[in-house]
Design a protein around this motif. Sequence first.
Motif, PDB file in Angstrom:
ATOM      1  N   SER A 102      -0.480  -3.101   3.288  1.00  0.00           N
ATOM      2  CA  SER A 102       0.101  -2.382   4.425  1.00  0.00           C
ATOM      3  C   SER A 102       1.408  -3.015   4.881  1.00  0.00           C
ATOM      4  CB  SER A 102      -0.900  -2.355   5.593  1.00  0.00           C
ATOM      5  OG  SER A 102      -2.078  -1.668   5.233  1.00  0.00           O
ATOM      6  N   ALA A 103       1.442  -4.352   4.885  1.00  0.00           N
ATOM      7  CA  ALA A 103       2.652  -5.058   5.320  1.00  0.00           C
ATOM      8  C   ALA A 103       3.820  -4.796   4.371  1.00  0.00           C
ATOM      9  CB  ALA A 103       2.368  -6.557   5.406  1.00  0.00           C
ATOM     10  N   VAL A 104       3.554  -4.849   3.058  1.00  0.00           N
ATOM     11  CA  VAL A 104       4.608  -4.608   2.073  1.00  0.00           C
ATOM     12  C   VAL A 104       5.074  -3.159   2.128  1.00  0.00           C
ATOM     13  CG1 VAL A 104       5.172  -4.608  -0.385  1.00  0.00           C
ATOM     14  CG2 VAL A 104       3.741  -6.405   0.555  1.00  0.00           C
ATOM     15  N   PHE A 105       4.129  -2.239   2.237  1.00  0.00           N
ATOM     16  CA  PHE A 105       4.482  -0.816   2.322  1.00  0.00           C
ATOM     17  C   PHE A 105       5.363  -0.547   3.532  1.00  0.00           C
ATOM     18  CE2 PHE A 105       3.545   3.372   4.159  1.00  0.00           C
ATOM     19  CZ  PHE A 105       3.954   4.197   3.117  1.00  0.00           C
ATOM     20  N   SER A 106       4.973  -1.083   4.674  1.00  0.00           N
ATOM     21  CA  SER A 106       5.744  -0.871   5.908  1.00  0.00           C
ATOM     22  C   SER A 106       7.154  -1.439   5.793  1.00  0.00           C
ATOM     23  CB  SER A 106       5.024  -1.506   7.099  1.00  0.00           C
ATOM     24  OG  SER A 106       3.767  -0.895   7.313  1.00  0.00           O
ATOM     25  N   ALA A 107       7.259  -2.642   5.220  1.00  0.00           N
ATOM     26  CA  ALA A 107       8.565  -3.288   5.071  1.00  0.00           C
ATOM     27  C   ALA A 107       9.463  -2.494   4.131  1.00  0.00           C
ATOM     28  CB  ALA A 107       8.392  -4.710   4.565  1.00  0.00           C
ATOM     29  N   ALA A 108       8.900  -2.028   3.018  1.00  0.00           N
ATOM     30  CA  ALA A 108       9.694  -1.280   2.034  1.00  0.00           C
ATOM     31  C   ALA A 108      10.129   0.069   2.581  1.00  0.00           C
ATOM     32  CB  ALA A 108       8.885  -1.094   0.748  1.00  0.00           C
ATOM     33  N   LEU A 109       9.214   0.771   3.229  1.00  0.00           N
ATOM     34  CA  LEU A 109       9.540   2.090   3.770  1.00  0.00           C
ATOM     35  C   LEU A 109      10.552   1.987   4.899  1.00  0.00           C
ATOM     36  CD1 LEU A 109       9.034   5.111   3.723  1.00  0.00           C
ATOM     37  CD2 LEU A 109       7.105   4.760   5.289  1.00  0.00           C
ATOM     38  N   LYS A 110      10.421   0.943   5.715  1.00  0.00           N
ATOM     39  CA  LYS A 110      11.360   0.733   6.819  1.00  0.00           C
ATOM     40  C   LYS A 110      12.772   0.513   6.282  1.00  0.00           C
ATOM     41  CE  LYS A 110      12.127  -2.116  10.943  1.00  0.00           C
ATOM     42  NZ  LYS A 110      11.610  -3.262  11.739  1.00  0.00           N
ATOM     43  N   SER A 111      12.876  -0.129   5.124  1.00  0.00           N
ATOM     44  CA  SER A 111      14.180  -0.369   4.514  1.00  0.00           C
ATOM     45  C   SER A 111      14.799   0.948   4.057  1.00  0.00           C
ATOM     46  CB  SER A 111      14.039  -1.331   3.334  1.00  0.00           C
ATOM     47  OG  SER A 111      15.281  -1.526   2.684  1.00  0.00           O
ATOM     48  N   SER A 112      14.078   1.691   3.194  1.00  0.00           N
ATOM     49  CA  SER A 112      14.541   3.006   2.725  1.00  0.00           C
ATOM     50  C   SER A 112      13.557   3.542   1.695  1.00  0.00           C
ATOM     51  CB  SER A 112      15.935   2.910   2.092  1.00  0.00           C
ATOM     52  OG  SER A 112      15.869   2.245   0.849  1.00  0.00           O
ATOM     53  N   PRO A 113      13.526   4.867   1.486  1.00  0.00           N
ATOM     54  CA  PRO A 113      12.667   5.434   0.440  1.00  0.00           C
ATOM     55  C   PRO A 113      13.028   4.885  -0.941  1.00  0.00           C
ATOM     56  CG  PRO A 113      13.363   7.164   1.951  1.00  0.00           C
ATOM     57  CD  PRO A 113      14.157   5.937   2.298  1.00  0.00           C
ATOM     58  N   GLN A 114      14.301   4.588  -1.156  1.00  0.00           N
ATOM     59  CA  GLN A 114      14.736   4.033  -2.436  1.00  0.00           C
ATOM     60  C   GLN A 114      14.133   2.645  -2.654  1.00  0.00           C
ATOM     61  OE1 GLN A 114      16.827   5.433  -0.164  1.00  0.00           O
ATOM     62  NE2 GLN A 114      17.201   7.344  -1.286  1.00  0.00           N
ATOM     63  N   THR A 115      14.117   1.857  -1.582  1.00  0.00           N
ATOM     64  CA  THR A 115      13.522   0.526  -1.669  1.00  0.00           C
ATOM     65  C   THR A 115      12.035   0.627  -1.945  1.00  0.00           C
ATOM     66  OG1 THR A 115      15.152  -0.391  -0.134  1.00  0.00           O
ATOM     67  CG2 THR A 115      13.122  -1.643  -0.433  1.00  0.00           C
ATOM     68  N   LEU A 116      11.389   1.609  -1.335  1.00  0.00           N
ATOM     69  CA  LEU A 116       9.955   1.823  -1.565  1.00  0.00           C
ATOM     70  C   LEU A 116       9.690   2.083  -3.045  1.00  0.00           C
ATOM     71  CD1 LEU A 116       7.150   2.193  -0.202  1.00  0.00           C
ATOM     72  CD2 LEU A 116       7.670   4.639  -0.079  1.00  0.00           C
ATOM     73  N   SER A 117      10.502   2.932  -3.649  1.00  0.00           N
ATOM     74  CA  SER A 117      10.344   3.236  -5.080  1.00  0.00           C
ATOM     75  C   SER A 117      10.617   2.011  -5.940  1.00  0.00           C
ATOM     76  CB  SER A 117      11.296   4.368  -5.484  1.00  0.00           C
ATOM     77  OG  SER A 117      10.959   5.574  -4.825  1.00  0.00           O
ATOM     78  N   LYS A 118      11.633   1.233  -5.555  1.00  0.00           N
ATOM     79  CA  LYS A 118      11.979   0.024  -6.323  1.00  0.00           C
ATOM     80  C   LYS A 118      10.842  -0.990  -6.261  1.00  0.00           C
ATOM     81  CE  LYS A 118      15.380  -3.776  -6.471  1.00  0.00           C
ATOM     82  NZ  LYS A 118      15.414  -3.845  -7.946  1.00  0.00           N
ATOM     83  N   VAL A 119      10.317  -1.215  -5.074  1.00  0.00           N
ATOM     84  CA  VAL A 119       9.217  -2.174  -4.917  1.00  0.00           C
ATOM     85  C   VAL A 119       7.997  -1.711  -5.704  1.00  0.00           C
ATOM     86  CG1 VAL A 119       7.580  -3.176  -3.270  1.00  0.00           C
ATOM     87  CG2 VAL A 119      10.015  -3.054  -2.698  1.00  0.00           C
ATOM     88  N   GLN A 120       7.708  -0.418  -5.673  1.00  0.00           N
ATOM     89  CA  GLN A 120       6.560   0.096  -6.426  1.00  0.00           C
ATOM     90  C   GLN A 120       6.740  -0.145  -7.918  1.00  0.00           C
ATOM     91  OE1 GLN A 120       5.800   4.378  -6.361  1.00  0.00           O
ATOM     92  NE2 GLN A 120       3.594   3.997  -6.532  1.00  0.00           N
ATOM     93  N   SER A 121       7.931   0.113  -8.432  1.00  0.00           N
ATOM     94  CA  SER A 121       8.206  -0.119  -9.858  1.00  0.00           C
ATOM     95  C   SER A 121       8.031  -1.592 -10.207  1.00  0.00           C
ATOM     96  CB  SER A 121       9.630   0.331 -10.203  1.00  0.00           C
ATOM     97  OG  SER A 121       9.768   1.725 -10.045  1.00  0.00           O
ATOM     98  N   GLU A 122       8.505  -2.461  -9.325  1.00  0.00           N
ATOM     99  CA  GLU A 122       8.401  -3.904  -9.572  1.00  0.00           C
ATOM    100  C   GLU A 122       6.952  -4.361  -9.562  1.00  0.00           C
ATOM    101  OE1 GLU A 122      12.709  -5.028  -7.513  1.00  0.00           O
ATOM    102  OE2 GLU A 122      10.837  -5.335  -6.407  1.00  0.00           O
ATOM    103  N   LEU A 123       6.188  -3.894  -8.588  1.00  0.00           N
ATOM    104  CA  LEU A 123       4.788  -4.309  -8.496  1.00  0.00           C
ATOM    105  C   LEU A 123       3.976  -3.793  -9.679  1.00  0.00           C
ATOM    106  CD1 LEU A 123       4.014  -3.931  -4.674  1.00  0.00           C
ATOM    107  CD2 LEU A 123       4.616  -5.988  -5.957  1.00  0.00           C
ATOM    108  N   ASN A 124       4.256  -2.560 -10.103  1.00  0.00           N
ATOM    109  CA  ASN A 124       3.533  -2.017 -11.250  1.00  0.00           C
ATOM    110  C   ASN A 124       3.896  -2.761 -12.538  1.00  0.00           C
ATOM    111  OD1 ASN A 124       2.096  -0.136  -9.784  1.00  0.00           O
ATOM    112  ND2 ASN A 124       3.592   1.493 -10.068  1.00  0.00           N
ATOM    113  N   ALA A 125       5.150  -3.194 -12.642  1.00  0.00           N
ATOM    114  CA  ALA A 125       5.569  -3.976 -13.806  1.00  0.00           C
ATOM    115  C   ALA A 125       4.861  -5.330 -13.817  1.00  0.00           C
ATOM    116  CB  ALA A 125       7.084  -4.174 -13.788  1.00  0.00           C
ATOM    117  N   ILE A 126       4.734  -5.933 -12.647  1.00  0.00           N
ATOM    118  CA  ILE A 126       4.030  -7.211 -12.537  1.00  0.00           C
ATOM    119  C   ILE A 126       2.552  -7.032 -12.868  1.00  0.00           C
ATOM    120  CG2 ILE A 126       3.202  -8.927 -10.866  1.00  0.00           C
ATOM    121  CD1 ILE A 126       5.963  -8.744  -9.526  1.00  0.00           C
TER     122      ILE A 126
END
Length: 206
Positions: free
Chosen positions: A29-53
Amino acid sequence: MLFASARSAALSAGLGRRAASTIATKYSSAVFSAALKSSPQTLSKVQSELNAIHAAVKGNPELDSFIHNPTLSARDHQAGLAALYAAAGKEPSDITKNLFVVLSDNGRLVETEGVIEGFNELVSDYKGELSVTITSATPLPKDVQTKLESLLKQSQAAQQAKSLKITNKINSAVLGGVVVDFGDKTIDLSVASRVTKLNSLLSQSV
């Protein structure tokens, strides 16, 4: 007989999607909130990074050992985190790096899988997606998966969602058949489930 029943029940409990712990959910929840607060683009980037990890950890025994070993030295932790960041891409976001620094500092790297799965569920909810996990002993043939997708699309939950996201998860404990998880529902059509029920009936008759 009772031991066999207990063993089968334990297998059945782990057949479908693993429920994230309360701790993992808080990080998600904390990561989702931080990413979404930054921008939808950041949310997509973080999701791609986490899935790659997540994929890297699954495919690399050393990375898997790293996140499950709380006794490593500070130097080993730094080296392990660097390897995780490398798996995320050339320039991982600060949000992704900060997540793993906090998990490492708090001795919670073992929660990595649950954190990422929880994050993906939050993203799916945000996008109006219905995430469906079909767990089978071996990869489903294309025609079988297509038929299941067609049936799932007819469900009320799928019709209310904007899109349907289906993942085929492999778990040899299923033995045969499938376990379908979507939303808060689980449909267990696995052979292991039938074995568990049979063992339960036999143990009651002893």
